[in-house]
Design a protein around this motif. Structure first.
Motif, PDB file in Angstrom:
ATOM      1  N   ASN A   1       0.846  -1.189   0.000  1.00 10.56           N
ATOM      2  CA  ASN A   1       0.000   0.000   0.000  1.00 10.56           C
ATOM      3  C   ASN A   1       0.889   1.250   0.000  1.00 10.56           C
ATOM      4  O   ASN A   1       0.687   2.183  -0.780  1.00 10.56           O
ATOM      5  CB  ASN A   1      -0.899  -0.033   1.242  1.00 10.56           C
ATOM      6  CG  ASN A   1      -1.850   1.129   1.300  1.00 10.56           C
ATOM      7  OD1 ASN A   1      -2.575   1.380   0.348  1.00 10.56           O
ATOM      8  ND2 ASN A   1      -1.842   1.859   2.400  1.00 10.56           N
ATOM      9  N   PHE A   2       1.912   1.225   0.832  1.00 10.09           N
ATOM     10  CA  PHE A   2       2.865   2.330   0.930  1.00 10.09           C
ATOM     11  C   PHE A   2       3.661   2.470  -0.372  1.00 10.09           C
ATOM     12  O   PHE A   2       3.785   3.564  -0.921  1.00 10.09           O
ATOM     13  CB  PHE A   2       3.808   2.056   2.115  1.00 10.09           C
ATOM     14  CG  PHE A   2       4.931   3.033   2.256  1.00 10.09           C
ATOM     15  CD1 PHE A   2       4.753   4.232   2.935  1.00 10.09           C
ATOM     16  CD2 PHE A   2       6.193   2.744   1.733  1.00 10.09           C
ATOM     17  CE1 PHE A   2       5.808   5.128   3.071  1.00 10.09           C
ATOM     18  CE2 PHE A   2       7.249   3.639   1.864  1.00 10.09           C
ATOM     19  CZ  PHE A   2       7.054   4.832   2.540  1.00 10.09           C
TER      20      PHE A   2
ATOM     21  N   THR B   1       3.050   1.363  -3.512  1.00 14.21           N
ATOM     22  CA  THR B   1       2.280   1.778  -4.693  1.00 14.21           C
ATOM     23  C   THR B   1       1.963   3.272  -4.605  1.00 14.21           C
ATOM     24  O   THR B   1       2.053   3.984  -5.597  1.00 14.21           O
ATOM     25  CB  THR B   1       0.960   0.986  -4.863  1.00 14.21           C
ATOM     26  OG1 THR B   1       0.345   0.847  -3.605  1.00 14.21           O
ATOM     27  CG2 THR B   1       1.178  -0.379  -5.450  1.00 14.21           C
ATOM     28  N   LYS B   2       1.651   3.737  -3.422  1.00 13.23           N
ATOM     29  CA  LYS B   2       1.372   5.169  -3.234  1.00 13.23           C
ATOM     30  C   LYS B   2       2.601   6.010  -3.581  1.00 13.23           C
ATOM     31  O   LYS B   2       2.525   6.996  -4.305  1.00 13.23           O
ATOM     32  CB  LYS B   2       0.949   5.418  -1.773  1.00 13.23           C
ATOM     33  CG  LYS B   2      -0.269   6.326  -1.655  1.00 13.23           C
ATOM     34  CD  LYS B   2      -0.626   6.581  -0.201  1.00 13.23           C
ATOM     35  CE  LYS B   2      -1.656   5.575   0.310  1.00 13.23           C
ATOM     36  NZ  LYS B   2      -1.883   5.676   1.755  1.00 13.23           N
ATOM     37  N   LYS B   3       3.749   5.614  -3.071  1.00 12.63           N
ATOM     38  CA  LYS B   3       5.014   6.328  -3.334  1.00 12.63           C
ATOM     39  C   LYS B   3       5.323   6.338  -4.837  1.00 12.63           C
ATOM     40  O   LYS B   3       5.717   7.357  -5.391  1.00 12.63           O
ATOM     41  CB  LYS B   3       6.181   5.655  -2.589  1.00 12.63           C
ATOM     42  CG  LYS B   3       6.218   5.986  -1.137  1.00 12.63           C
ATOM     43  CD  LYS B   3       6.841   7.380  -0.902  1.00 12.63           C
ATOM     44  CE  LYS B   3       6.493   7.896   0.469  1.00 12.63           C
ATOM     45  NZ  LYS B   3       6.374   9.337   0.568  1.00 12.63           N
TER      46      LYS B   3
ATOM     47  N   LYS C   1       3.275   5.939  -7.356  1.00 13.23           N
ATOM     48  CA  LYS C   1       2.287   6.701  -8.133  1.00 13.23           C
ATOM     49  C   LYS C   1       2.571   8.201  -8.090  1.00 13.23           C
ATOM     50  O   LYS C   1       2.225   8.923  -9.023  1.00 13.23           O
ATOM     51  CB  LYS C   1       0.865   6.384  -7.657  1.00 13.23           C
ATOM     52  CG  LYS C   1       0.366   5.066  -8.241  1.00 13.23           C
ATOM     53  CD  LYS C   1      -1.027   4.700  -7.782  1.00 13.23           C
ATOM     54  CE  LYS C   1      -1.460   3.375  -8.426  1.00 13.23           C
ATOM     55  NZ  LYS C   1      -2.692   2.848  -7.824  1.00 13.23           N
ATOM     56  N   GLU C   2       3.218   8.667  -7.037  1.00 16.60           N
ATOM     57  CA  GLU C   2       3.596  10.089  -6.950  1.00 16.60           C
ATOM     58  C   GLU C   2       4.623  10.464  -8.013  1.00 16.60           C
ATOM     59  O   GLU C   2       4.844  11.641  -8.290  1.00 16.60           O
ATOM     60  CB  GLU C   2       4.190  10.402  -5.561  1.00 16.60           C
ATOM     61  CG  GLU C   2       3.164  10.387  -4.440  1.00 16.60           C
ATOM     62  CD  GLU C   2       3.816  10.444  -3.053  1.00 16.60           C
ATOM     63  OE1 GLU C   2       5.053  10.599  -2.963  1.00 16.60           O
ATOM     64  OE2 GLU C   2       3.068  10.303  -2.051  1.00 16.60           O
TER      65      GLU C   2
ATOM     66  N   LEU D   1      -6.133  -4.128  -0.264  1.00 16.22           N
ATOM     67  CA  LEU D   1      -5.136  -4.211  -1.327  1.00 16.22           C
ATOM     68  C   LEU D   1      -5.329  -5.536  -2.065  1.00 16.22           C
ATOM     69  O   LEU D   1      -5.315  -6.591  -1.445  1.00 16.22           O
ATOM     70  CB  LEU D   1      -3.737  -4.165  -0.723  1.00 16.22           C
ATOM     71  CG  LEU D   1      -2.639  -4.000  -1.776  1.00 16.22           C
ATOM     72  CD1 LEU D   1      -2.065  -2.609  -1.695  1.00 16.22           C
ATOM     73  CD2 LEU D   1      -1.571  -5.029  -1.607  1.00 16.22           C
TER      74      LEU D   1
END
Ligand code: IMP
Ligand code: MG
Length: 182
Positions: free
Chosen positions: A111-112, A114-116, A118-119, A141
């Protein structure tokens, strides 16, 4: 006490099971990204063996990179805090990223990550995990590609460790609760 020998009797999935699954998912990935470029990102250290089986069976122009993120100490329970300890060496802007993971447990790490990622403006970010332990999920997820679903066991072998041991087992096994020291 964990066994001192680096062998265990309880086989959940054999090397053949894993290679068959890598072939099946590799073909699917080849089909899904046809005509596109792909950066395959393995999570160190656990996903290394699964990633090597998988990429051999993806017939595409791909690049490989690695990331290291830790949410675990040396025990078996997640601390819930994720740190990137080794970042990608490649720029993923406008690229297709496929994160290759050994096992999804609580979902915190991916989760962490994919978020990073995507930025950084990639074209897409997807996940291919060898194992999924959905009963332990704490954040929603869902992997895009999944090898096998496992029960709430502590899994070792084929890259997965207990306190850095058992990664080199050529099959997937698990520890009995009595083998685990919290
Ligand atoms: P999550 O953040 O809780 O999803 O945990 C993901 C990471 O924890 C995995 O990539 C593994 O490195 C580790 N992990 C989770 N479950 C197991 C297990 O059963 N055996 C070994 N490592 C595990
Ligand atoms: Mg991992």
């Amino acid at each position: 006490m964990a066994e001192e020998k680096n062998t265990m009797g309880k086989v959940l999935f054999t090397e053949q099971d894993i290679c068959d699954k890598a072939k099946e998912l590799g073909e699917q990935i080849t089909h899904d990204y046809q005509g596109d470029e792909l950066i395959v990102v393995g999570t160190l250290k656990g996903a290394v063996m699964w990633m090597s089986e998988l990429v051999k069976r993806i017939d595409l122009d791909l690049k490989m990179d690695f990331v290291s993120a830790s949410s675990y100490g040396s025990g078996t329970t997640s601390s819930g805090v994720v740190k990137i300890t080794k970042d990608l060496s490649m720029d993923i802007y406008q690229k297709n990223v496929l994160i290759v993971e050994d096992i999804i447990d609580t979902g915190t790490t991916l989760n962490f990550l994919t978020k990073k990622f995507k930025e950084r403006g990639p074209k897409s970010v997807k996940i291919c995990t060898m194992l999924d332990k959905p009963s332990r999920r704490r954040v929603p997820l869902a992997p895009d590609y999944k090898g096998f679903t496992v029960d709430d066991l502590f899994i070792v072998g084929y890259g997965l460790d207990y306190d850095q041991k058992y990664r080199n087992l050529p099959y997937i096994s698990y520890l009995e609760p009595g083998d685990i020291q919290e």
